[in-house]
Enzyme design. Structure first.
Site, PDB file in Angstrom:
ATOM      1  N   ARG A  14       0.837  -1.187   0.000  1.00  0.00           N
ATOM      2  CA  ARG A  14       0.000   0.000   0.000  1.00  0.00           C
ATOM      3  C   ARG A  14       0.885   1.254   0.000  1.00  0.00           C
ATOM      4  O   ARG A  14       1.704   1.427   0.909  1.00  0.00           O
ATOM      5  CB  ARG A  14      -0.897  -0.002   1.238  1.00  0.00           C
ATOM      6  CG  ARG A  14      -1.923   1.108   1.260  1.00  0.00           C
ATOM      7  CD  ARG A  14      -2.732   1.025   2.519  1.00  0.00           C
ATOM      8  NE  ARG A  14      -3.570  -0.158   2.539  1.00  0.00           N
ATOM      9  CZ  ARG A  14      -4.834  -0.178   2.096  1.00  0.00           C
ATOM     10  NH1 ARG A  14      -5.393   0.922   1.655  1.00  0.00           N
ATOM     11  NH2 ARG A  14      -5.532  -1.283   2.147  1.00  0.00           N
TER      12      ARG A  14
ATOM     13  N   THR B 175      -0.784   7.603  -1.345  1.00  0.00           N
ATOM     14  CA  THR B 175      -2.076   7.487  -2.039  1.00  0.00           C
ATOM     15  C   THR B 175      -2.984   6.435  -1.385  1.00  0.00           C
ATOM     16  O   THR B 175      -4.177   6.389  -1.664  1.00  0.00           O
ATOM     17  CB  THR B 175      -1.868   7.060  -3.502  1.00  0.00           C
ATOM     18  OG1 THR B 175      -1.295   5.740  -3.497  1.00  0.00           O
ATOM     19  CG2 THR B 175      -0.962   8.002  -4.257  1.00  0.00           C
TER      20      THR B 175
ATOM     21  N   ASP C 120      -6.035 -10.548  11.506  1.00  0.00           N
ATOM     22  CA  ASP C 120      -5.105 -10.436  10.376  1.00  0.00           C
ATOM     23  C   ASP C 120      -4.747 -11.838   9.878  1.00  0.00           C
ATOM     24  O   ASP C 120      -4.066 -12.600  10.573  1.00  0.00           O
ATOM     25  CB  ASP C 120      -3.843  -9.677  10.805  1.00  0.00           C
ATOM     26  CG  ASP C 120      -2.931  -9.399   9.613  1.00  0.00           C
ATOM     27  OD1 ASP C 120      -2.503 -10.369   8.955  1.00  0.00           O
ATOM     28  OD2 ASP C 120      -2.681  -8.224   9.318  1.00  0.00           O
TER      29      ASP C 120
ATOM     30  N   ASP D  96      -0.889 -12.650   9.621  1.00  0.00           N
ATOM     31  CA  ASP D  96      -0.267 -12.852  10.939  1.00  0.00           C
ATOM     32  C   ASP D  96      -0.684 -14.183  11.549  1.00  0.00           C
ATOM     33  O   ASP D  96       0.133 -14.891  12.138  1.00  0.00           O
ATOM     34  CB  ASP D  96      -0.634 -11.709  11.886  1.00  0.00           C
ATOM     35  CG  ASP D  96       0.188 -10.459  11.631  1.00  0.00           C
ATOM     36  OD1 ASP D  96       1.197 -10.557  10.901  1.00  0.00           O
ATOM     37  OD2 ASP D  96      -0.209  -9.388  12.129  1.00  0.00           O
TER      38      ASP D  96
HETATM   39  N1  URA Z   1      -6.855  -8.299   5.988  1.00  0.00           N
HETATM   40  C1  URA Z   1      -6.890  -9.171   7.020  1.00  0.00           C
HETATM   41  O1  URA Z   1      -6.007 -10.007   7.175  1.00  0.00           O
HETATM   42  N2  URA Z   1      -7.927  -9.077   7.886  1.00  0.00           N
HETATM   43  C2  URA Z   1      -8.933  -8.181   7.754  1.00  0.00           C
HETATM   44  O2  URA Z   1      -9.863  -8.187   8.556  1.00  0.00           O
HETATM   45  C3  URA Z   1      -8.869  -7.283   6.657  1.00  0.00           C
HETATM   46  C4  URA Z   1      -7.817  -7.366   5.796  1.00  0.00           C
END
Ligand code: URA
Length: 209
Positions: A104, A108, A200, A203
């Site tokens: 990302r 922007t 996530d 993770d």
């Molecule tokens: N990416 C993720 O790993 N979890 C989310 O909730 C949103 C994007």
């Protein structure tokens, strides 16, 4: 016109619930994502074309069916999309695997491609882009765009969990593609996490924080 498919098979839903649980550790999380990817792929491949062949059984000749040689490509979006690849290729071992890496841009906030490696014949393959979480849709939109730019024609998107915002954004940017999800959740929060989601995905898959 693409469609959105939500897989409500009891095994998929059961496993997805354990995946969501914050007490599920990395090992189980990884194994369950793998299993759900396999089960989703089983459903996705339901319409693959077949052709008739003859096969000699120990006692007679049988007319029987084999896959009619449709070529597939699996394209994980780095890094969380990797968690779904093994589960898919278990069922379609001849599939080729490409990779798309996006980051990302801090100014922007748009996804920018930093890595791409694809099978040379993507124009000839049905491509399945994998990313466990369809949140804003930015990465998926950019990844699909990257494939189309290089000749990809038949593309679909496979996610574990999607937010309605992400589904709408992908449908608007790429109305031709099918989206396959195991769970369609409520919304995104202000940090871009899917609610209730699973946290996530990268993770949890790789044990990082
Ligand atoms: N990416 C993720 O790993 N979890 C989310 O909730 C949103 C994007």
């Amino acid at each position: 016109m693409g469609k959105v498919y939500i897989f409500d098979h009891p095994l998929i839903q059961h496993k997805l619930t354990i995946i969501r649980d914050k007490n599920t550790g990395t090992k189980a999380f990884r194994e369950l994502v793998d299993e759900v990817a396999t089960l989703m792929m089983f459903e996705i491949t339901r319409e693959l074309p077949l052709e008739e062949v003859e096969v000699e059984t120990p006692v007679a000749t049988a007319k029987s069916k084999v896959l009619a040689g449709k070529k597939l490509g699996v394209i994980p979006i780095l890094r969380a999309g990797l968690g779904m690849v093994d589960g898919i290729v278990k069922l379609v071992p001849a599939a080729k695997i490409g990779h798309v890496g996006l980051y990302r841009d801090p100014e922007t906030l748009k996804p920018v491609e930093y890595y791409i490696k694809l099978p040379s014949d993507i124009n000839d393959r049905e491509l399945i882009v994998t990313d466990p979480m369809l949140a804003t849709g930015g990465s998926a939109i950019e990844a699909i765009h990257a494939l189309k730019k290089r000749g990809g024609k038949q593309i679909s998107l496979m996610c574990l969990i999607a937010a309605p915002e992400g589904v709408e954004a992908v449908k608007e940017a790429h109305p031709d593609i099918n989206i396959y999800v195991a769970g369609l959740d409520e919304k995104l929060n202000e940090k871009g996490y899917i609610i209730p989601g699973l946290g996530d995905a990268g993770d949890r898959l790789f044990g990082t924080k």
